[in-house]
Each structure stands twice: as structure tokens, then as C-alpha cells.
Motif scaffolding. Structure first.
Motif, mmCIF file in Angstrom:
data_model
loop_
_atom_site.group_PDB
_atom_site.id
_atom_site.type_symbol
_atom_site.label_atom_id
_atom_site.label_comp_id
_atom_site.label_asym_id
_atom_site.label_seq_id
_atom_site.Cartn_x
_atom_site.Cartn_y
_atom_site.Cartn_z
ATOM 1 N N HIS A 16 0.830 -1.208 0.000
ATOM 2 C CA HIS A 16 0.000 0.000 0.000
ATOM 3 C C HIS A 16 0.865 1.259 0.000
ATOM 4 C CE1 HIS A 16 -3.510 -2.518 0.901
ATOM 5 N NE2 HIS A 16 -2.656 -3.207 1.658
ATOM 6 N N GLY A 17 0.444 2.237 -0.790
ATOM 7 C CA GLY A 17 1.178 3.494 -0.866
ATOM 8 C C GLY A 17 0.357 4.561 -1.555
ATOM 9 N N ALA A 18 1.002 5.678 -1.843
ATOM 10 C CA ALA A 18 0.356 6.798 -2.530
ATOM 11 C C ALA A 18 1.176 7.124 -3.776
ATOM 12 C CB ALA A 18 0.259 8.017 -1.615
ATOM 13 N N PRO A 19 0.750 6.673 -4.962
ATOM 14 C CA PRO A 19 1.491 6.985 -6.188
ATOM 15 C C PRO A 19 1.696 8.495 -6.318
ATOM 16 C CG PRO A 19 -0.228 5.374 -6.626
ATOM 17 C CD PRO A 19 -0.445 5.868 -5.227
ATOM 18 N N THR A 20 2.926 8.907 -6.587
ATOM 19 C CA THR A 20 3.280 10.333 -6.572
ATOM 20 C C THR A 20 3.954 10.694 -7.890
ATOM 21 O OG1 THR A 20 3.536 10.273 -4.165
ATOM 22 C CG2 THR A 20 4.557 12.114 -5.332
ATOM 23 N N ASP A 21 3.333 11.604 -8.643
ATOM 24 C CA ASP A 21 3.897 11.992 -9.934
ATOM 25 C C ASP A 21 4.992 13.033 -9.730
ATOM 26 O OD1 ASP A 21 2.462 14.864 -10.985
ATOM 27 O OD2 ASP A 21 1.452 13.777 -9.372
ATOM 28 N N THR A 22 5.946 13.038 -10.645
ATOM 29 C CA THR A 22 7.117 13.907 -10.484
ATOM 30 C C THR A 22 6.762 15.387 -10.528
ATOM 31 O OG1 THR A 22 7.565 13.668 -12.860
ATOM 32 C CG2 THR A 22 8.792 12.237 -11.344
ATOM 33 N N SER A 23 5.679 15.764 -11.205
ATOM 34 C CA SER A 23 5.291 17.182 -11.227
ATOM 35 C C SER A 23 4.947 17.674 -9.826
ATOM 36 C CB SER A 23 4.096 17.407 -12.159
ATOM 37 O OG SER A 23 4.479 17.255 -13.511
ATOM 38 N N LEU A 24 4.285 16.821 -9.048
ATOM 39 C CA LEU A 24 3.955 17.203 -7.671
ATOM 40 C C LEU A 24 5.233 17.384 -6.856
ATOM 41 C CD1 LEU A 24 1.602 17.602 -5.616
ATOM 42 C CD2 LEU A 24 1.940 15.209 -4.981
ATOM 43 N N ILE A 25 6.212 16.489 -7.047
ATOM 44 C CA ILE A 25 7.468 16.591 -6.311
ATOM 45 C C ILE A 25 8.213 17.862 -6.707
ATOM 46 C CG2 ILE A 25 9.685 15.474 -5.857
ATOM 47 C CD1 ILE A 25 8.290 12.788 -6.514
ATOM 48 N N VAL A 26 8.257 18.157 -8.009
ATOM 49 C CA VAL A 26 8.940 19.362 -8.481
ATOM 50 C C VAL A 26 8.265 20.616 -7.930
ATOM 51 C CG1 VAL A 26 9.337 20.782 -10.542
ATOM 52 C CG2 VAL A 26 9.963 18.357 -10.539
ATOM 53 N N ASN A 27 6.945 20.688 -8.039
ATOM 54 C CA ASN A 27 6.242 21.881 -7.570
ATOM 55 C C ASN A 27 6.371 22.061 -6.064
ATOM 56 O OD1 ASN A 27 5.388 22.553 -10.157
ATOM 57 N ND2 ASN A 27 3.498 21.373 -9.989
ATOM 58 N N GLY A 28 6.334 20.949 -5.325
ATOM 59 C CA GLY A 28 6.536 21.032 -3.884
ATOM 60 C C GLY A 28 7.945 21.476 -3.542
ATOM 61 N N SER A 29 8.922 20.971 -4.269
ATOM 62 C CA SER A 29 10.324 21.341 -4.032
ATOM 63 C C SER A 29 10.545 22.827 -4.288
ATOM 64 C CB SER A 29 11.253 20.523 -4.937
ATOM 65 O OG SER A 29 11.123 19.145 -4.708
ATOM 66 N N LEU A 30 9.974 23.329 -5.368
ATOM 67 C CA LEU A 30 10.146 24.746 -5.701
ATOM 68 C C LEU A 30 9.454 25.640 -4.673
ATOM 69 C CD1 LEU A 30 9.634 24.564 -9.567
ATOM 70 C CD2 LEU A 30 11.799 24.902 -8.346
ATOM 71 N N THR A 31 8.296 25.207 -4.198
ATOM 72 C CA THR A 31 7.606 25.973 -3.154
ATOM 73 C C THR A 31 8.454 26.039 -1.885
ATOM 74 O OG1 THR A 31 5.413 25.408 -4.021
ATOM 75 C CG2 THR A 31 5.537 26.056 -1.704
ATOM 76 N N ALA A 32 9.049 24.904 -1.511
ATOM 77 C CA ALA A 32 9.905 24.873 -0.317
ATOM 78 C C ALA A 32 11.143 25.736 -0.517
ATOM 79 C CB ALA A 32 10.290 23.437 0.013
ATOM 80 N N LEU A 33 11.738 25.668 -1.710
ATOM 81 C CA LEU A 33 12.913 26.487 -1.998
ATOM 82 C C LEU A 33 12.567 27.969 -1.917
ATOM 83 C CD1 LEU A 33 15.818 26.973 -2.992
ATOM 84 C CD2 LEU A 33 14.988 26.617 -5.334
ATOM 85 N N ASP A 34 11.443 28.364 -2.494
ATOM 86 C CA ASP A 34 11.026 29.764 -2.452
ATOM 87 C C ASP A 34 10.820 30.231 -1.014
ATOM 88 O OD1 ASP A 34 11.109 29.913 -5.196
ATOM 89 O OD2 ASP A 34 8.947 29.714 -5.487
ATOM 90 N N ARG A 35 10.228 29.373 -0.217
ATOM 91 C CA ARG A 35 9.984 29.737 1.185
ATOM 92 C C ARG A 35 11.312 29.911 1.917
ATOM 93 N NH1 ARG A 35 6.317 28.332 5.336
ATOM 94 N NH2 ARG A 35 6.931 29.600 7.130
ATOM 95 N N TRP A 36 12.251 29.014 1.665
ATOM 96 C CA TRP A 36 13.570 29.101 2.299
ATOM 97 C C TRP A 36 14.278 30.382 1.880
ATOM 98 C CZ3 TRP A 36 18.667 28.922 0.413
ATOM 99 C CH2 TRP A 36 19.649 28.704 1.374
ATOM 100 N N LEU A 37 14.226 30.717 0.592
ATOM 101 C CA LEU A 37 14.898 31.916 0.082
ATOM 102 C C LEU A 37 14.286 33.190 0.657
ATOM 103 C CD1 LEU A 37 15.278 30.896 -3.673
ATOM 104 C CD2 LEU A 37 17.145 31.162 -2.024
ATOM 105 N N ALA A 38 12.972 33.151 0.886
ATOM 106 C CA ALA A 38 12.267 34.355 1.346
ATOM 107 C C ALA A 38 12.315 34.525 2.863
ATOM 108 C CB ALA A 38 10.809 34.299 0.880
ATOM 109 N N THR A 39 12.909 33.549 3.559
ATOM 110 C CA THR A 39 12.916 33.563 5.020
ATOM 111 C C THR A 39 14.238 34.107 5.543
ATOM 112 O OG1 THR A 39 11.432 31.652 5.073
ATOM 113 C CG2 THR A 39 12.669 32.116 7.084
ATOM 114 N N ASP A 40 14.150 34.947 6.563
ATOM 115 C CA ASP A 40 15.336 35.491 7.202
ATOM 116 C C ASP A 40 16.234 34.357 7.696
ATOM 117 O OD1 ASP A 40 16.551 36.388 10.104
ATOM 118 O OD2 ASP A 40 16.591 38.038 8.656
ATOM 119 N N ARG A 41 17.537 34.562 7.581
ATOM 120 C CA ARG A 41 18.514 33.532 7.922
ATOM 121 C C ARG A 41 18.271 32.940 9.309
ATOM 122 N NH1 ARG A 41 22.065 30.089 5.407
ATOM 123 N NH2 ARG A 41 23.652 29.420 6.865
#
Length: 311
Positions: free
Chosen positions: A191-216
Motif C-alpha cells: 500500500h502506498g500513494a502513487p506520486t507523480d514527479t510534477s507534484l514533487i517538483v512543484n513542492g520542491s520549488l515551493t519549499a525552496l522559495d519559502r527558504w529563500l524568502a525567510t530570514d537567515r
């Protein structure tokens, strides 16, 4: 900002390049094992099976962000090639982390549900006890540990049951076999949750943007390990059944084959798969304010892509 993408020819790397999100955020260098990209362009050479070769590339590229989409992913073959799998998935990741720690770079790295034994009956939380069942899982866990121990700023995204419209994956195998056969036997007790690469890419970019926009000073809570998987749950049998329904509806298959459920014991493989690969993704959703819809949504989009592209 300079970004180095490793594994540019793999399922995930190709999706990063196709969607263009990394290139839109900085000066992107794409690397593959032989330096030739899928579209014929030339990129950087990055062979993670030779970890000692990586510092020269990093010194030349001087990335601010390293996106490691490269991995040894042959789960069954890893049982005979554990040393090679560990070099690629473990030692090389440690080298990336050591360089990043010294040069104040961020490493984005991908791991797997295979770090768990799959024996519990609720989704695995990020800090659940790891206990890989085989060589592939051990090699990926070694990479997680090496990156954490390096002291580098890092985001480790564990994912599972990954597929795309391109590459070698369960979806494409099912479509090929479904066109050839009247009946298929597919495992129904994993049992699992099939995960398409577009979701992984979009999630990764969202996390990267949040990290870049956050004070050190406020970045540390964002860093570390997260579960980046689609929502919902199914079995391989359920996934196959849904693939065939979508494919027939969109004209990729003339008719659906019969899909018979079987047990893992009836489909023996060299590597033991986790029976329960569900990962708790609530932390990722909350921390990065990013929706992780049920797996069927991503499947519909990928099958639609294949139908419209004439595959």
C-alpha cells in the motif's frame, strides 16, 4: 543564484528541466552521468558512482543550491550491488553535503519510503524509526545520515511510488502490458500513494522559495526531512486498475485488461518491498502551505499528457 541539478536525465530531473522552474529562479547548470542531456544538449558531467570526482565539479560550478535528483534506483539489482548503491546514494551525498557546508550552499535531496520496514498500519511520521528491509533502503538511509552529519543546510524530501509520463516506471509498464495482454496479475497487499514527479517538483520549488524568502535566523525550522508524497492510498492493484480506467477513457487503450489481485508471495522479487509505504505528509503541507491532493489527480494529469502527446 546558481543552481546545480544532478541527475538531469532521470524521471525527476527531466521534469525539473521540462517545467523550467529552476531555470526561472537562477543560473541553472544541469548535470548527467555522461554530460549529455536527453534533448541532446550538453550539460555538466556528474557521476555519483565516483564520489571523489564531485568536488572538482562543485568548485567549478560554485552552486548556491544543489538539487540532487540523481540516485541508484534499481531496487532488486541493489541486492547484488550494494557497494555501488551505497556509493551513489550514500557516500556521494555526504560529499555534496560537506562541500555545501563549507560553501554555505543549500542541498535539496530525495529519499524514499524504503528507509522504513513497512510493518506499521498508519502513515509513517518523519521521525518514525527507520529499519530498511534491503540494500536499496540501506543505501538511501546512509545518504540521509551523511547529509545530516555534514552540517549543511538541507531539505530531504522522502517520496514514494514515483512515476512520470517519461522514463521507466509502473505506469508506463502497465500501459505497455495492458495493450499486449488480456489479463494481468498485480500485487494487492502493498500500500502506498502513487506520486507523480510534477507534484514533487512543484513542492520542491515551493519549499525552496519559502527558504529563500525567510530570514537567515528563521530558516532552521524549515530545514531537515519532510515527506513529499501525494495524498490518499491504494495498492499496486488499485493503481493499475485506475491507470487502465483513465487510459481507456482518454483513448490510450482500446480496452481494459482484467487485473487480478495477487499477494507479494506470488510475485517474488530479490528485494523485499515494504508492505506499507504510506508517509504522513501533513508536516510538509502545513510548513510550506502546499496542497498535496489525492494521487488520482496526478494520475489523471499524467495520462492526459500521454494522450495528448500521442504516446
Amino acid at each position: 543564484m546558481r543552481i546545480l541539478l544532478l541527475g538531469a536525465n532521470g524521471q525527476l530531473g527531466r521534469t525539473f528541466l521540462d517545467q523550467g522552474g529552476l531555470a526561472a529562479r537562477g543560473d541553472l547548470l544541469a548535470a548527467s552521468r555522461d554530460g549529455v542531456l536527453v534533448d541532446g544538449r550538453h550539460g555538466e558531467i556528474a557521476d555519483l558512482s565516483i564520489p571523489e570526482s564531485l568536488p572538482a565539479l562543485l568548485d567549478r560550478a560554485q552552486p548556491d543550491v544543489i538539487v540532487n535528483a540523481a540516485a541508484y534506483t534499481a531496487v532488486d539489482r541493489a541486492e547484488q550491488e550494494e557497494a555501488l548503491a551505497t556509493r551513489v546514494n550514500g557516500e556521494a551525498v555526504g560529499v555534496l553535503g560537506q562541500w555545501a557546508a563549507t560553501h554555505d550552499a543549500l542541498v535539496i535531496h530525495y529519499s524514499t519510503d524504503y528507509v522504513f520496514d513497512g510493518r506499521q498500519s498508519q502513515p509513517y511520521e518523519v521521525d518514525a524509526r527507520t529499519a530498511p528491509l534491503g540494500a536499496y533502503g540501506r543505501s538511501k538511509l546512509a545518504g540521509e545520515r551523511a547529509l545530516r552529519d555534514s552540517g549543511a543546510d538541507h531539505l530531504i524530501f522522502r517520496t514514494a511510488w514515483v512515476y512520470a509520463a517519461h522514463g521507466h516506471n509502473f505506469l508506463r509498464t502497465m500501459l505497455r502490458l495492458g495493450a499486449e495482454r488480456e489479463e494481468l496479475r498485480v500485487v494487492a497487499d502493498q500500500h502506498g500513494a502513487p506520486t507523480d514527479t510534477s507534484l514533487i517538483v512543484n513542492g520542491s520549488l515551493t519549499a525552496l522559495d519559502r527558504w529563500l524568502a525567510t530570514d537567515r535566523n528563521e530558516q532552521p525550522p524549515l530545514l531537515g526531512t519532510h515527506h513529499l508524497v501525494a495524498g490518499g492510498a491504494t495498492s499496486w492493484h488499485g493503481f493499475a486498475t485506475e491507470i487502465f480506467e483513465q487510459a481507456e477513457m482518454l483513448g490510450l487503450l482500446a480496452r481494459q485488461p482484467r487485473v487480478l489481485p495477487i499477494s507479494s508471495a506470488e510475485f517474488a522479487t530479490p528485494a523485499v518491498r515494504p508492505a506499507w509505504s504510506l508517509l504522513d505528509n501533513s508536516g510538509f503541507r502545513q510548513r510550506f502551505n502546499f496542497p498535496l491532493p489525492d494521487w488520482q489527480q496526478g494520475l489523471r494529469e499524467v495520462v492526459r499528457t500521454l494522450a495528448t502527446s500521442g504516446h
